[in-house]
Design an enzyme around this catalytic site. Structure first.
Site, short mmCIF file in Angstrom:
data_model
loop_
_atom_site.label_atom_id
_atom_site.label_comp_id
_atom_site.label_asym_id
_atom_site.label_seq_id
_atom_site.Cartn_x
_atom_site.Cartn_y
_atom_site.Cartn_z
N HIS A 25 0.86 -1.19 0.00
CA HIS A 25 0.00 0.00 0.00
C HIS A 25 0.89 1.23 0.00
CE1 HIS A 25 -3.89 2.03 1.74
NE2 HIS A 25 -3.21 2.87 0.96
N HIS A 27 1.21 4.78 -2.49
CA HIS A 27 0.82 5.59 -3.66
C HIS A 27 2.09 6.26 -4.15
CE1 HIS A 27 -3.52 5.33 -2.64
NE2 HIS A 27 -3.02 5.18 -1.42
N HIS A 205 -9.54 0.80 -1.61
CA HIS A 205 -9.56 1.44 -0.30
C HIS A 205 -10.99 1.35 0.24
CE1 HIS A 205 -5.74 3.07 -1.53
NE2 HIS A 205 -5.65 3.92 -0.51
N GLU A 208 -11.37 3.35 5.59
CA GLU A 208 -10.33 4.24 6.12
C GLU A 208 -11.04 5.29 6.97
OE1 GLU A 208 -8.27 6.50 3.11
OE2 GLU A 208 -6.74 7.24 4.50
N ASP A 286 1.61 4.02 2.78
CA ASP A 286 0.58 4.84 2.14
C ASP A 286 1.18 6.00 1.33
OD1 ASP A 286 -2.05 5.33 1.43
OD2 ASP A 286 -2.68 6.16 3.35
N ASP A 287 1.55 7.09 2.00
CA ASP A 287 2.10 8.28 1.33
C ASP A 287 3.27 8.79 2.16
OD1 ASP A 287 -0.11 8.84 -0.80
OD2 ASP A 287 -1.20 8.52 1.07
N1 HPA Z 1 -6.82 7.28 0.95
C1 HPA Z 1 -7.44 7.53 -0.19
N2 HPA Z 1 -6.82 7.97 -1.27
C2 HPA Z 1 -5.50 8.17 -1.20
C3 HPA Z 1 -4.80 7.92 -0.04
C4 HPA Z 1 -5.49 7.44 1.09
O1 HPA Z 1 -4.96 7.19 2.18
N3 HPA Z 1 -3.51 8.23 -0.30
C5 HPA Z 1 -3.45 8.64 -1.59
N4 HPA Z 1 -4.66 8.60 -2.13
ZN ZN Z 2 -3.88 4.68 0.36
#
Ligand code: HPA
Ligand code: ZN
Length: 346
Positions: A25, A27, A205, A208, A286-287
């Site tokens: 996971h 991006h 996703h 969340e 994630d990011d």
């Molecule tokens: N959630 C949804 N979209 C996203 C995320 C996330 O954590 N990170 C990058 N795009």
């Molecule tokens: Zn994500």
């Protein structure tokens, strides 16, 4: 085989860092560090609204998913040419390899780029070439997962799929990301059905910020194989039982959850509860450029905050390979390297 020797508490961070692991996971646009944003802006003759790298980093204060996404899409606007996508992915893969990531399954958001006039061919050529080179240069394998932006329409997703299909040998799967609330999985039922017919691996996703119902519909309407995030399942015991029974992987991202205020503090994270319920969880970044840490930072900080131990670390590392889309022989090879690393840890 999958039992660790006792690890002294002060050695736990080193143990977690040493574990071979997969990242499922990430991006790729979320790996774009402020320094690279500035370098690409300069290379492409663009002026940024922020005066400096420090000034940009200061703007990284989020209160929910949407407040992050606004800044994340703005950051991605410096990506124009194939080499830009290559440089971004190469930087991530080098950094991930330093965290003992053996394999990465990388999300990319083509609509963020095609909406600005950048072709999907440019995006995919750059990202795919970086994945290929990383195998020889950094000893890491990587594949790509194309994500549809859920705040856009299903027709837009279909158009994106059409644009991508000539390059289908360059990505293995389809995901769903961006603003979750108000955009349930069922909005994308038809396009996911088409992607399934085409033989893509499917993830989404769900849960969340959104409710457990979105996890149910990601499974039952979209037929995804993994749930990205999924932490809101803890509100629904029947769902938790199903996830455990059917061994559906969750790609959990603790630092992301903290920075986007799913939890106020890392110590409130539900990873322990998920593992305790027998759920097939993994830990991911994630990011990382926006949330203050790569995969090992996620492991080390979460374990320190919640009291998870070495055996949990080993379970999470093992889960990451088992939940991946590698073939069985590749999984076995990675699991063997994990076993050797654990036996060799002093
Ligand atoms: N959630 C949804 N979209 C996203 C995320 C996330 O954590 N990170 C990058 N795009
Ligand atoms: Zn994500």
């Amino acid at each position: 085989m999958y039992q660790t020797k006792p690890v002294a508490p002060e050695r736990l961070p080193a143990f977690l860092r040493s574990l071979p692991k997969a990242e499922l996971h990430i991006h790729i646009e979320g790996s774009l560090e402020p320094e690279l944003i500035f370098a690409l802006a300069a290379r492409n003759g663009l002026t940024l609204p922020h005066a400096s790298v420090e000034d940009l980093r200061q703007a990284y204060a989020f209160h929910d998913l949407q407040s992050f996404l606004d800044i994340y899409y703005a950051g991605a606007s410096v990506l124009l040419f194939e080499q830009d996508f290559y440089d971004m992915a190469r930087a991530y893969l080098q950094r991930a390899a330093a965290d003992n990531v053996l394999h990465a399954e990388i999300f990319f958001d083509p609509q963020t780029h095609t909406a600005r006039g950048v072709s999907i061919e440019t995006v995919l050529n750059g990202l795919h070439r970086a994945c290929q080179d990383a195998r020889s240069d950094f000893g890491i394998s990587a594949s790509l997962i194309l994500c549809f932006l859920r705040h856009l329409s299903e027709d837009d997703a279909f158009a994106t799929l059409e644009q991508a299909l000539p390059f289908r040998d360059k990505f293995i799967g389809i995901g769903l990301d961006s603003s979750e609330l108000g955009h349930p999985p069922e909005k994308f039922a038809r396009v996911f059905a088409r992607c399934r017919e085409l033989g893509f691996r499917l993830v989404a996703h769900a849960g969340e910020e959104g409710p457990p119902a979105y996890i149910w519909s990601a499974l039952d309407v979209l037929h995804v194989e993994r749930i990205d995030h999924g932490v809101q399942c803890v509100q629904d015991s029947a769902l938790m039982q199903r996830l455990a029974r059917e061994r559906i992987p969750l790609t959990v991202c603790p630092l992301s959850n903290m920075k986007l205020r799913v939890y106020r503090q890392l110590s409130q994270h539900k990873l322990w509860q998920l593992l305790g319920a027998g759920i097939f969880a993994t830990v991911n970044s994630d990011d990382p450029a926006y949330f203050g840490g790569y995969i090992n930072d996620n492991f080390v900080q979460t374990f320190a905050a919640t009291g998870l131990g070495a055996q949990h670390g080993l379970t999470l590392a093992r889960n990451s390979f088992e939940a991946s889309f590698m073939d069985e022989a590749e999984k076995r090879a990675c699991l063997q390297r994990l076993e050797q690393a654990v036996e060799g840890f002093e």
